[in-house]
Design an enzyme around this catalytic site. Structure first.
Site, PDB file in Angstrom:
ATOM      1  CG  ASP A  80     -16.460  -5.297   8.247  1.00 35.15           C
ATOM      2  OD1 ASP A  80     -16.674  -4.122   8.217  1.00 35.15           O
ATOM      3  OD2 ASP A  80     -16.552  -6.079   7.452  1.00 35.15           O
ATOM      4  CG  HIS A  96     -15.963  -1.642   5.726  1.00 30.58           C
ATOM      5  ND1 HIS A  96     -16.923  -2.413   5.910  1.00 30.58           N
ATOM      6  CD2 HIS A  96     -16.771  -0.622   5.143  1.00 30.58           C
ATOM      7  CE1 HIS A  96     -18.326  -1.974   5.557  1.00 30.58           C
ATOM      8  NE2 HIS A  96     -18.055  -0.763   5.330  1.00 30.58           N
ATOM      9  CD  GLU A 155     -15.988  -5.014   2.495  1.00 26.75           C
ATOM     10  OE1 GLU A 155     -16.128  -4.511   3.687  1.00 26.75           O
ATOM     11  OE2 GLU A 155     -17.323  -5.247   1.952  1.00 26.75           O
ATOM     12  CG  ASP A 207     -17.847   4.455  -0.706  1.00 30.51           C
ATOM     13  OD1 ASP A 207     -18.789   5.084  -0.741  1.00 30.51           O
ATOM     14  OD2 ASP A 207     -17.627   3.496   0.379  1.00 30.51           O
TER      15      ASP A 207
HETATM   16  C1  GLP Z   1     -20.921   1.599   3.617  1.00 33.86           C
HETATM   17  C2  GLP Z   1     -19.908   2.540   3.370  1.00 33.86           C
HETATM   18  C3  GLP Z   1     -18.993   3.140   4.239  1.00 33.86           C
HETATM   19  C4  GLP Z   1     -19.897   3.518   5.524  1.00 33.86           C
HETATM   20  C5  GLP Z   1     -20.591   2.211   6.123  1.00 33.86           C
HETATM   21  C6  GLP Z   1     -21.193   2.563   7.244  1.00 33.86           C
HETATM   22  O1  GLP Z   1     -20.135   0.192   3.813  1.00 33.86           O
HETATM   23  N1  GLP Z   1     -19.123   2.135   2.084  1.00 33.86           N
HETATM   24  O2  GLP Z   1     -18.314   4.180   3.632  1.00 33.86           O
HETATM   25  O3  GLP Z   1     -18.994   4.002   6.217  1.00 33.86           O
HETATM   26  O4  GLP Z   1     -21.543   1.745   5.042  1.00 33.86           O
HETATM   27  O5  GLP Z   1     -22.431   2.886   7.011  1.00 33.86           O
HETATM   28  P1  GLP Z   1     -23.599   3.418   8.156  1.00 33.86           P
HETATM   29  O6  GLP Z   1     -23.214   4.853   8.477  1.00 33.86           O
HETATM   30  O7  GLP Z   1     -24.807   3.460   7.535  1.00 33.86           O
HETATM   31  O8  GLP Z   1     -23.454   2.358   9.252  1.00 33.86           O
END
Ligand code: GLP
Length: 271
Positions: free
Chosen positions: A141, A143, A148, A72
């Protein structure tokens, strides 16, 4: 589905890096057949990237014949902004390893036509022969990528509007200012991830415990998009002890026993 439970987040980083290394070495990629990796950003995979960089610098692993596709990217954030996923990937991985820049694919959140950008990304994945191993993290959550709660579980790469919870969670990267977090992103779809030959999801910390519970112990539910992986024939979740807080004791025990019994046979090159 497999669940690998390690003691700490550092152990998760090392285990997942060893897993990636094992998969690349087993595939013996060359100029005719590249190994194709799907990659995430976020705090969780940083330690894995650090380990992969170490392996590459030690000459144990090469990314010469590896192609990557990132999950992403924010819409409208300058590519050189320190919090863009372009910057994240170059800082944490690509600039330290021997990958050819032409083999790195990251969505362009500033493309003139975002729909074309997303469709083109899907096309490039197909042209690369599909993704061998898609690595991901999850939001609190549940995702995956930026799919989402409520996203279609057969979605492909597209533009998504971020929900409040994700904006709050990601504001820590923007000095705590929610108003600075982009409100939209380009993201691979749930189906794009399901199409990979193998998927590995990293989950650490007690704030992800409920999401892990849904992922492992509840049914498929589009409000917790990670649950779609229950339909994947080869999905592995790698978590630390903190993330298991909402799991049943018998679930934890089952997967720990399984790990002792089968780890070597399933991942032969893993230390
Ligand atoms: C963002 C990204 C996800 C990632 C998530 C969790 O929303 N789009 O791909 O998995 O954050 O991030 P973190 O590893 O910092 O908790």
């Amino acid at each position: 589905m497999r669940l690998v439970i390690k003691d700490t987040s550092d152990d998760v980083s090392l285990w997942s890096a060893l897993y990636v290394k094992a998969r690349i070495l087993e595939a013996k990629p060359d100029h005719r057949k590249y190994f194709v990796l799907g990659l995430p950003t976020g705090g969780t995979p940083k330690g894995m990237y650090l380990e992969l960089v170490k392996m590459c610098k030690a000459g144990e692993l090469s990314f010469k014949y590896v192609k990557t596709f990132n999950m992403d990217e924010y819409v409208g954030l300058d590519r050189d902004h320190p919090e863009s996923y372009h910057s994240f990937m170059w800082e944490n991985l690509f600039k330290h390893i021997d990958i050819h820049p032409d083999n790195v694919n990251i969505l362009d959140g500033n493309a003139e036509n975002l729909v074309e950008e997303c469709n083109g990304f899907e096309k490039k994945i197909v042209e690369a022969g599909g993704i061998d191993l898609f690595i991901g993290g999850i939001g609190p959550d549940g995702h995956i990528a930026f799919n989402e709660p409520g996203s279609s579980l057969v979605s492909k790469t597209r533009v998504k509007t971020l929900n409040k919870e994700t904006i709050v969670a990601n504001s820590r990267f923007f000095g705590g200012r929610e108003c600075d977090v982009p409100t939209q992103a380009l993201t691979v779809g749930v189906q794009t991830i399901l199409d990979a030959r193998e998927v590995m999801i990293l989950i650490t910390g007690s704030h992800k415990a409920l999401a892990l519970h849904y992922a492992i112990e509840e049914g498929i539910n589009h409000m917790w998009t990670v649950t779609a992986l229950q339909q994947h024939p080869k999905a592995v979740f790698v978590c630390d002890e903190d993330a298991t807080l909402e799991l049943k004791v018998k679930t934890v025990k089952y997967f720990k026993d399984l790990m002792t019994l089968h780890d070597k046979s399933i991942t032969p090159n893993l230390g």
